[in-house]
Design a protein around this motif. Structure first.
Motif, PDB file in Angstrom:
ATOM      1  N   TRP A  72      48.298 107.224 -75.525  1.00 32.46           N
ATOM      2  CA  TRP A  72      47.904 108.636 -75.537  1.00 32.46           C
ATOM      3  C   TRP A  72      47.761 109.192 -74.129  1.00 32.46           C
ATOM      4  O   TRP A  72      48.119 110.351 -73.873  1.00 32.46           O
ATOM      5  CB  TRP A  72      46.598 108.791 -76.324  1.00 32.46           C
ATOM      6  N   LEU A  73      47.267 108.376 -73.218  1.00 35.16           N
ATOM      7  CA  LEU A  73      47.177 108.840 -71.835  1.00 35.16           C
ATOM      8  C   LEU A  73      48.570 109.027 -71.234  1.00 35.16           C
ATOM      9  O   LEU A  73      48.797 109.964 -70.450  1.00 35.16           O
ATOM     10  CB  LEU A  73      46.365 107.855 -70.990  1.00 35.16           C
ATOM     11  N   THR A  74      49.491 108.153 -71.613  1.00 31.30           N
ATOM     12  CA  THR A  74      50.872 108.318 -71.143  1.00 31.30           C
ATOM     13  C   THR A  74      51.476 109.592 -71.718  1.00 31.30           C
ATOM     14  O   THR A  74      52.198 110.321 -71.027  1.00 31.30           O
ATOM     15  CB  THR A  74      51.729 107.093 -71.540  1.00 31.30           C
ATOM     16  N   PHE A  75      51.167 109.867 -72.989  1.00 35.07           N
ATOM     17  CA  PHE A  75      51.592 111.127 -73.602  1.00 35.07           C
ATOM     18  C   PHE A  75      51.141 112.304 -72.737  1.00 35.07           C
ATOM     19  O   PHE A  75      51.926 113.198 -72.415  1.00 35.07           O
ATOM     20  CB  PHE A  75      50.977 111.273 -74.998  1.00 35.07           C
ATOM     21  N   ILE A  76      49.878 112.295 -72.380  1.00 35.31           N
ATOM     22  CA  ILE A  76      49.303 113.415 -71.621  1.00 35.31           C
ATOM     23  C   ILE A  76      49.948 113.534 -70.249  1.00 35.31           C
ATOM     24  O   ILE A  76      50.347 114.627 -69.819  1.00 35.31           O
ATOM     25  CB  ILE A  76      47.776 113.242 -71.484  1.00 35.31           C
ATOM     26  N   VAL A  77      50.050 112.407 -69.552  1.00 30.49           N
ATOM     27  CA  VAL A  77      50.651 112.419 -68.205  1.00 30.49           C
ATOM     28  C   VAL A  77      52.086 112.941 -68.264  1.00 30.49           C
ATOM     29  O   VAL A  77      52.503 113.769 -67.445  1.00 30.49           O
ATOM     30  CB  VAL A  77      50.616 111.002 -67.590  1.00 30.49           C
ATOM     31  N   VAL A  78      52.844 112.454 -69.227  1.00 29.53           N
ATOM     32  CA  VAL A  78      54.244 112.855 -69.352  1.00 29.53           C
ATOM     33  C   VAL A  78      54.366 114.343 -69.666  1.00 29.53           C
ATOM     34  O   VAL A  78      55.187 115.057 -69.073  1.00 29.53           O
ATOM     35  CB  VAL A  78      54.944 112.015 -70.431  1.00 29.53           C
ATOM     36  N   LEU A  79      53.559 114.833 -70.585  1.00 33.63           N
ATOM     37  CA  LEU A  79      53.648 116.244 -70.961  1.00 33.63           C
ATOM     38  C   LEU A  79      53.217 117.155 -69.819  1.00 33.63           C
ATOM     39  O   LEU A  79      53.797 118.231 -69.614  1.00 33.63           O
ATOM     40  CB  LEU A  79      52.808 116.514 -72.210  1.00 33.63           C
ATOM     41  N   VAL A  80      52.224 116.735 -69.044  1.00 27.97           N
ATOM     42  CA  VAL A  80      51.819 117.520 -67.872  1.00 27.97           C
ATOM     43  C   VAL A  80      52.950 117.535 -66.848  1.00 27.97           C
ATOM     44  O   VAL A  80      53.274 118.582 -66.263  1.00 27.97           O
ATOM     45  CB  VAL A  80      50.532 116.946 -67.243  1.00 27.97           C
ATOM     46  N   ALA A  81      53.563 116.370 -66.621  1.00 29.20           N
ATOM     47  CA  ALA A  81      54.677 116.292 -65.669  1.00 29.20           C
ATOM     48  C   ALA A  81      55.845 117.159 -66.127  1.00 29.20           C
ATOM     49  O   ALA A  81      56.481 117.853 -65.314  1.00 29.20           O
ATOM     50  CB  ALA A  81      55.132 114.844 -65.511  1.00 29.20           C
ATOM     51  N   LEU A  82      56.130 117.147 -67.421  1.00 29.08           N
ATOM     52  CA  LEU A  82      57.210 117.978 -67.945  1.00 29.08           C
ATOM     53  C   LEU A  82      56.896 119.460 -67.795  1.00 29.08           C
ATOM     54  O   LEU A  82      57.785 120.268 -67.502  1.00 29.08           O
ATOM     55  CB  LEU A  82      57.462 117.642 -69.419  1.00 29.08           C
ATOM     56  N   ALA A  83      55.633 119.818 -67.990  1.00 32.64           N
ATOM     57  CA  ALA A  83      55.238 121.219 -67.801  1.00 32.64           C
ATOM     58  C   ALA A  83      55.489 121.653 -66.360  1.00 32.64           C
ATOM     59  O   ALA A  83      55.980 122.758 -66.102  1.00 32.64           O
ATOM     60  CB  ALA A  83      53.765 121.401 -68.166  1.00 32.64           C
ATOM     61  N   LEU A  84      55.178 120.757 -65.423  1.00 36.32           N
ATOM     62  CA  LEU A  84      55.382 121.081 -64.004  1.00 36.32           C
ATOM     63  C   LEU A  84      56.864 121.190 -63.658  1.00 36.32           C
ATOM     64  O   LEU A  84      57.277 122.112 -62.956  1.00 36.32           O
ATOM     65  CB  LEU A  84      54.709 120.020 -63.133  1.00 36.32           C
ATOM     66  N   THR A  85      57.677 120.239 -64.143  1.00 38.25           N
ATOM     67  CA  THR A  85      59.109 120.306 -63.842  1.00 38.25           C
ATOM     68  C   THR A  85      59.750 121.521 -64.518  1.00 38.25           C
ATOM     69  O   THR A  85      60.644 122.152 -63.956  1.00 38.25           O
ATOM     70  CB  THR A  85      59.840 119.029 -64.281  1.00 38.25           C
ATOM     71  N   GLY A  86      59.289 121.826 -65.727  1.00 36.15           N
ATOM     72  CA  GLY A  86      59.814 123.007 -66.413  1.00 36.15           C
ATOM     73  C   GLY A  86      59.491 124.281 -65.663  1.00 36.15           C
ATOM     74  O   GLY A  86      60.343 125.159 -65.496  1.00 36.15           O
ATOM     75  N   ALA A  87      58.248 124.385 -65.179  1.00 37.11           N
ATOM     76  CA  ALA A  87      57.834 125.570 -64.425  1.00 37.11           C
ATOM     77  C   ALA A  87      58.593 125.665 -63.107  1.00 37.11           C
ATOM     78  O   ALA A  87      59.013 126.750 -62.700  1.00 37.11           O
ATOM     79  CB  ALA A  87      56.330 125.519 -64.167  1.00 37.11           C
ATOM     80  N   LEU A  88      58.779 124.515 -62.447  1.00 35.79           N
ATOM     81  CA  LEU A  88      59.501 124.517 -61.176  1.00 35.79           C
ATOM     82  C   LEU A  88      60.960 124.922 -61.379  1.00 35.79           C
ATOM     83  O   LEU A  88      61.509 125.716 -60.606  1.00 35.79           O
ATOM     84  CB  LEU A  88      59.427 123.131 -60.535  1.00 35.79           C
ATOM     85  N   ALA A 111      62.151 126.783 -63.747  1.00 32.55           N
ATOM     86  CA  ALA A 111      62.186 128.207 -64.061  1.00 32.55           C
ATOM     87  C   ALA A 111      61.962 129.048 -62.811  1.00 32.55           C
ATOM     88  O   ALA A 111      62.583 130.096 -62.619  1.00 32.55           O
ATOM     89  CB  ALA A 111      61.122 128.534 -65.114  1.00 32.55           C
ATOM     90  N   TRP A 112      61.068 128.599 -61.938  1.00 28.75           N
ATOM     91  CA  TRP A 112      60.810 129.323 -60.691  1.00 28.75           C
ATOM     92  C   TRP A 112      62.061 129.363 -59.822  1.00 28.75           C
ATOM     93  O   TRP A 112      62.402 130.403 -59.258  1.00 28.75           O
ATOM     94  CB  TRP A 112      59.675 128.648 -59.930  1.00 28.75           C
ATOM     95  N   ILE A 113      62.770 128.253 -59.754  1.00 31.88           N
ATOM     96  CA  ILE A 113      64.003 128.208 -58.969  1.00 31.88           C
ATOM     97  C   ILE A 113      65.042 129.161 -59.554  1.00 31.88           C
ATOM     98  O   ILE A 113      65.743 129.861 -58.826  1.00 31.88           O
ATOM     99  CB  ILE A 113      64.570 126.769 -58.930  1.00 31.88           C
ATOM    100  N   GLY A 114      65.143 129.168 -60.883  1.00 31.75           N
ATOM    101  CA  GLY A 114      66.134 130.010 -61.533  1.00 31.75           C
ATOM    102  C   GLY A 114      65.691 131.435 -61.776  1.00 31.75           C
ATOM    103  O   GLY A 114      66.476 132.250 -62.255  1.00 31.75           O
ATOM    104  N   GLY A 115      64.428 131.738 -61.482  1.00 29.38           N
ATOM    105  CA  GLY A 115      63.935 133.097 -61.675  1.00 29.38           C
ATOM    106  C   GLY A 115      63.583 133.424 -63.117  1.00 29.38           C
ATOM    107  O   GLY A 115      63.499 134.593 -63.487  1.00 29.38           O
ATOM    108  N   GLY A 116      63.373 132.398 -63.946  1.00 29.77           N
ATOM    109  CA  GLY A 116      63.030 132.632 -65.347  1.00 29.77           C
ATOM    110  C   GLY A 116      61.534 132.567 -65.592  1.00 29.77           C
ATOM    111  O   GLY A 116      60.730 132.470 -64.658  1.00 29.77           O
ATOM    112  N   SER A 117      61.161 132.607 -66.855  1.00 31.15           N
ATOM    113  CA  SER A 117      59.759 132.555 -67.242  1.00 31.15           C
ATOM    114  C   SER A 117      59.251 131.120 -67.156  1.00 31.15           C
ATOM    115  O   SER A 117      59.748 130.230 -67.857  1.00 31.15           O
ATOM    116  CB  SER A 117      59.581 133.072 -68.668  1.00 31.15           C
ATOM    117  N   ARG A 118      58.257 130.895 -66.297  1.00 38.38           N
ATOM    118  CA  ARG A 118      57.722 129.546 -66.137  1.00 38.38           C
ATOM    119  C   ARG A 118      56.983 129.080 -67.391  1.00 38.38           C
ATOM    120  O   ARG A 118      57.062 127.919 -67.775  1.00 38.38           O
ATOM    121  CB  ARG A 118      56.798 129.500 -64.918  1.00 38.38           C
TER     122      ARG A 118
END
Length: 241
Positions: free
Chosen positions: A185-201, A203-210
């Protein structure tokens, strides 16, 4: 007049250069995202079968190495095709300039006129650029190619592999070092947080909605992790694995 016209032409290569760098950065983010999801899905799936670190580590390292090599090979093949095409176009343009310089000069003038310059200004710009570097002038306006920036498949392959590895290490370390009772479960959380950060990054590079990008990758990652863990648990419970 000529100075203003030639100055006006300079921002295009600069803009293309910035766009190319952003594309490399975006590719790196996507590579890291792939590494996170791919290895996380494997180690979580194995953790559903066994609590022993040995099989989890073996499976994680195999997924990490295999994924990095696969990413590198895919990028190498793709970029090799692109660089071969660019080199072919450069060679073709060099040959045309050698065999029919007058026709090529007329084509250059016509292209600058198409951009809105008068015949006199277009001719003057074409003359100055031809004197400086005829090949570069034609490649720039006709094909938007800089002969000094032909993409390297080796660089692309290395960048892809490194970005995948950077992402892949995170879930592997998480599943191995968290306490056994909570590591899935902790790995679940770490992975999902990391994915949220990469997704936001990304989107920021592409100018989309983070927010929208982060939600998409979180949902996708959660589905992948839940599916592999459920499958691993089912195989472990039924004694198949």
């Amino acid at each position: 007049m000529t100075t203003e016209s030639t100055t006006h032409l300079h921002p295009e290569p600069q803009g293309a250069d910035i766009a190319a760098k952003l594309n490399w950065l975006r590719a790196g983010v996507l590579g890291a995202n792939d590494g996170i999801v791919s290895v996380a899905a494997v180690v979580v799936g194995v953790a559903g079968v066994t609590t022993s670190n040995g099989p989890i580590l073996a499976a994680g390292l195999a997924a990490l190495a295999g994924g990095a090599i696969s990413m590198a090979l895919g990028e190498y093949v793709s970029v090799s095709s692109q660089s071969d095409s660019q080199r072919h176009l450069i060679a073709k343009e060099r040959e045309e300039l050698r065999d029919q310089p007058e026709a090529e000069f007329g084509e250059l003038v016509a292209m600058y006129r198409h951009k809105g310059l008068s015949r006199e200004t277009a001719t003057k710009v074409a003359e100055e650029l031809t004197e400086k570097d005829a090949l570069r002038a034609h490649l720039d306006i006709e094909l938007n190619i800089d002969p000094d920036e032909v993409v390297s498949p080796w660089h692309a392959a290395l960048a892809s592999a490194v970005s995948f590895l950077c992402g892949a290490v995170l879930p592997l370390l998480s599943i191995l070092f968290f306490p056994e009772s909570m590591r899935v479960w902790l790995t679940f959380i770490v992975v999902l947080v990391a994915l949220a950060l990469t997704g936001a990054l990304g989107a920021w590079i592409g100018g989309g909605s983070r927010t929208r990008a982060s939600v998409r990758v979180i949902i996708g990652g959660a589905i992948a992790l839940a599916t592999t863990y459920a499958l691993g648990s089912l195989l472990g419970t039924t004694g198949v694995a």
